[in-house]
Design an enzyme around this catalytic site. Sequence first.
Site, PDB file in Angstrom:
ATOM      1  N   GLU A 263       0.876  -1.209   0.121  1.00  0.00           N
ATOM      2  CA  GLU A 263       0.140  -0.056   0.126  1.00  0.00           C
ATOM      3  C   GLU A 263       0.863   1.290   0.166  1.00  0.00           C
ATOM      4  OE1 GLU A 263      -1.024   3.062   1.246  1.00  0.00           O
ATOM      5  OE2 GLU A 263      -1.832   2.309   3.272  1.00  0.00           O
ATOM      6  N   CYS A 300      -2.437   7.977   4.723  1.00  0.00           N
ATOM      7  CA  CYS A 300      -2.677   7.667   3.344  1.00  0.00           C
ATOM      8  C   CYS A 300      -3.919   8.001   2.408  1.00  0.00           C
ATOM      9  CB  CYS A 300      -2.226   6.159   3.054  1.00  0.00           C
ATOM     10  SG  CYS A 300      -3.438   5.046   4.268  1.00  0.00           S
TER      11      CYS A 300
END
Length: 526
Positions: A263, A300
Amino acid sequence: MTYSNIVCSTYRKSSEPGFHAINPATGETLTGSFNTASLQDADDALKGAELAFQEYKNLNKDIKAAFLRAIADEISQLGEDLLSRAAQESGLPVGRLQGEMGRTIGQLRMFATLVEEGSWVNAIIDVALPDRKPLPRADIRRMLVPLGPVVVFGASNFPLAFSVAGGDTASALAAGCPVVVKAHPAHLGTSALVGSAILKAIETTGVPKGVFSLLYDDSYEIGTHLVKHPKTKAVAFTGSFKGGNALIQLSHQREVPIPVFAEMGSINPIVLLPEALQKRHQTLAAQCASSIILGAGQFCTNPGLLLAIKSPSLDLFKADLAAAIVETPSATMLTPGICENYNNLSKAVLHTNGITLIAESTVVNQELQSQSVARIATVSAATFLMNKGLQQEIFGPYSLIVVAEDAAELTAVVESLEGQLTATIMSEKNELEDYSELINKLSDKTGRMLLNGVPTGVEVCAAMQHGGPYPSTNDSRFTSVGSTAVYRFVRPMAWQDWEDHLLPDALKAQNPLGIYRLMDLNWTKQ
């Protein structure tokens, strides 16, 4: 707190030089010289994980569930000691860490419930049809089985929820895979404390000791060795695009390829449709500002891009957003390196032709080290479309407003975007249909679409998708948050024409586990 590496649930001192964690708020060197892991430590950890895998993968599901719950209970017992050390190492407020601790404990218990119920293995049974014409059919039974030892890299921005006992570790253990964790070098004490909780859970439940190892290193040597090691069967990583890509490239150098689940961040566009801006520009500005500055922008899912069509309402929105940002106090960033990188990138982009700074934090605490300064800039859609570099993630409290001349240009901007973890539409109900083409194109770019909400804040649940098209992740078919994260660490396997007593319990005729199974295209417990 013990400063030694953990190799197969046993503390092991190293002859390698030690290193320390740093308080990013004060610059202070924190207590504890942590032993740098050796290559032998890494080899032994993976050797032990491979041996443990042969037993752990076949353990009764109730024992695995008890193990996950025991980890959660032991972390809960650490209480203030863990929160205090995590705050010192990350600069994050204790209140934020309390929430993260709750999330860590909650997701461990969620995976325990998943394992205990058992249907997640997706058992599929097609019984033999010996009289079928023109050819008989064999008895074929299929289910998911674990991959083997998993290497987990701790994340900088989540010292608990994406670290030693975070979502990657919890889902790998739930799948039946032993775990070797490479601790993040900024969170040494936090990692050590959580590691000690896992050791107690292993002792309490009696699972194989090789199921867990924890290694410290402030260079790339150990991480590189772990990824390329032949006994490693999968890798999980949360962090930067640069870091994730480096691990992917390392995996390509192996003789036997393995999956890397990386990720790698996102700029998470928010599309502000005209009528929504006209009716609630002030509310939208407050929502966006709070999301941009949350946690010093170190998520994120931080909204790094705001997209809209030129209008007087947009001008009002920009003024409201600027006013909120100017009054935002500076905050400590996770590490001096992250802070330096943020300041360099957010200042450098302002020198790009066509970029205009519209707001910057003025409330600065000179006593803080590694502190953030929130910044908002704006650019025309035409300039944005010509400069791919403006899609680069700037990790911190920064966002860029892209102003289109009309709906067609706004759609063109959406079409130009790279893959994202999230995408948001701020809209009135009656204008959604008018922008159906834009929404359709945006859905191709992301793993999660939000309507009239902000992307920061990721619910840990079965339906959550935290993963999107490249470069937000390298495999958009999976999520790193929620119960379906377990599917990263398993593979399908079929048994053909085996006697019933030799089959795994999940595939036996009498269904001793009492789980749902797919038979004749119907899910049933019969």
